[in-house]
Design an enzyme around this catalytic site. Structure first.
Site, PDB file in Angstrom:
ATOM      1  N   GLU A  42     -62.673  35.849 -12.884  1.00 54.47           N
ATOM      2  CA  GLU A  42     -62.699  36.972 -12.343  1.00 54.47           C
ATOM      3  C   GLU A  42     -62.132  37.985 -11.840  1.00 54.47           C
ATOM      4  O   GLU A  42     -62.123  37.872 -10.865  1.00 54.47           O
ATOM      5  CB  GLU A  42     -64.645  36.944 -12.051  1.00 54.47           C
ATOM      6  CG  GLU A  42     -65.717  35.954 -12.399  1.00 54.47           C
ATOM      7  CD  GLU A  42     -67.436  36.638 -12.316  1.00 54.47           C
ATOM      8  OE1 GLU A  42     -67.903  36.098 -13.104  1.00 54.47           O
ATOM      9  OE2 GLU A  42     -66.939  36.467 -11.144  1.00 54.47           O
ATOM     10  N   ASP A  56     -75.462  34.518 -11.139  1.00 59.04           N
ATOM     11  CA  ASP A  56     -74.518  35.716 -11.404  1.00 59.04           C
ATOM     12  C   ASP A  56     -73.445  35.796 -12.920  1.00 59.04           C
ATOM     13  O   ASP A  56     -72.650  36.081 -12.783  1.00 59.04           O
ATOM     14  CB  ASP A  56     -73.519  35.425 -10.197  1.00 59.04           C
ATOM     15  CG  ASP A  56     -73.338  34.377 -10.224  1.00 59.04           C
ATOM     16  OD1 ASP A  56     -73.337  33.387 -10.994  1.00 59.04           O
ATOM     17  OD2 ASP A  56     -72.740  34.230  -8.596  1.00 59.04           O
TER      18      ASP A  56
END
Length: 351
Positions: A68, A239
């Site tokens: 990410e 998450d």
């Protein structure tokens, strides 16, 4: 052959905080004090939330994990973090989560700081959790259950002691070795620690419940019958899409607080709920624009997925902390030709 390569000027160098220097810095201050100070920076930035550019993190998912990028900016600085999450990494001696980050000047585009963020992310995650706990947890809470005793466990415990006053911990992990590791570390830090054989046993008598597991799947770490009135749930393991920890019925009984709804609805526990299910944004609570904990029977839930502004705050803190110190090294990162238009000439003269 004599080289005529130009000597880099000060403009070529960027302060770099290595893992070794980050550990030196944190140990010189003390981890609990660092997390107290980090929480202050994070709250400062949450209180000016509307000033930031905000976007959900850019994620590249695979069967093995996720990589990410987490960017944000205010009028003065731009920051981003590169971070991965690969639950199976432990089998090969690698960390589940690693990270690094950059803080840059908006005015020039030049980096002001390059830093490791594996250690720093653990610190800022725990600091954020405890900061939220300060606003939402029952007053006078002293006992926390920790389900999932991996790399984040000790940081959470220290942050909740430093900021919320937690003294006793009840630990459970499906891997007994993880609990044994956490017990050794936490008892050495002065905690009263109780190992538990199940999640249900761990939550007995706890006013705060922290869930922090790593498996990339929809799991049920907490079932509805395990959650009584008045507790605060700090759910930090879920998450990413398809990864949750709590039974849906817990969510419908709780008042849910989130960082950034467009990201949390994709990645957090609330991916299990309708897209319009009401949630409260934490920055509004910190600014006094929304209610946090109202009464002793309320169940509060921090659906934590981590947001870029928290990393921005952490980088800003480290940038301030290293000034005038030896906790960094100058890294020759930026090309700096004598003539800004003659990059090629600089290259050929270095031959």
């Amino acid at each position: 052959m004599t080289s005529h390569a130009p000597t880099p000027s000060a403009l070529a160098f960027v302060p770099f905080v290595s893992v070794a220097n980050m550990m030196r810095l944190v140990n010189s201050i003390g981890p609990e004090q660092v997390m107290r100070e980090l929480s202050e920076y994070i709250e400062q930035d949450f209180r000016r939330w509307p000033e930031f550019d905000k976007t959900p993190r850019v994620a590249s998912h695979s069967q093995e994990g996720v990589i990410e990028l987490m960017p944000t900016a205010d009028a003065e600085n731009y920051g981003f973090k590169y971070v991965n999450g690969h639950p199976k990494n432990g089998r090969t001696g690698r960390q589940t989560v690693t990270a690094f980050g950059v803080l840059s000047s908006v005015a020039t585009g030049y980096p002001l700081l390059l830093s490791e963020m594996t250690v720093l992310t653990a610190l800022r995650t725990a600091a954020t959790s405890a900061l939220v706990g300060e606003h939402l947890a029952p007053k006078g809470a002293t006992v926390m259950a920790m389900i999932g005793n991996g790399a984040q466990c000790e940081f959470q415990a220290l942050a909740f002691r430093a900021i919320c006053g937690i003294k006793s911990l009840r630990l459970y992990d499906i891997d007994p070795a993880a609990t044994a590791k956490a017990m050794r570390n936490l008892r050495a830090q002065g905690f009263d620690v109780t190992p538990c054989t199940s999640g249900a046993q761990a939550v007995e008598g706890a006013q705060i419940i922290t869930t922090c597991t790593a498996d990339k799947q929809c799991a049920t770490i907490l079932t509805d019958n395990m959650v009584g009135a008045g507790v605060h749930i700090n759910a930090i393991g879920g998450d990413c899409p398809g990864k949750t920890e709590l039974h849906r019925d817990i969510l419908t009984r709780s008042d849910i607080f989130v960082e950034y709804p467009p990201q949390t609805r994709i990645e957090g526990e609330i991916q299990q709920l309708d897209a319009d299910h009401p949630v409260t944004e934490l920055w509004q609570v910190m600014r006094g624009e929304a209610e946090g904990r109202r009464d002793a029977k309320q169940i509060t839930l921090f659906d934590s997925v981590g947001f870029a502004i928290e990393d921005f705050s952490a980088l800003r803190y480290i940038h301030d902390r290293i000034k005038g110190s030896d906790f960094y090294q100058p890294l020759d990162l930026l090309a700096d030709p004598d003539d800004t238009r003659d990059l090629f000439g600089m290259l050929t003269r270095a031959a």
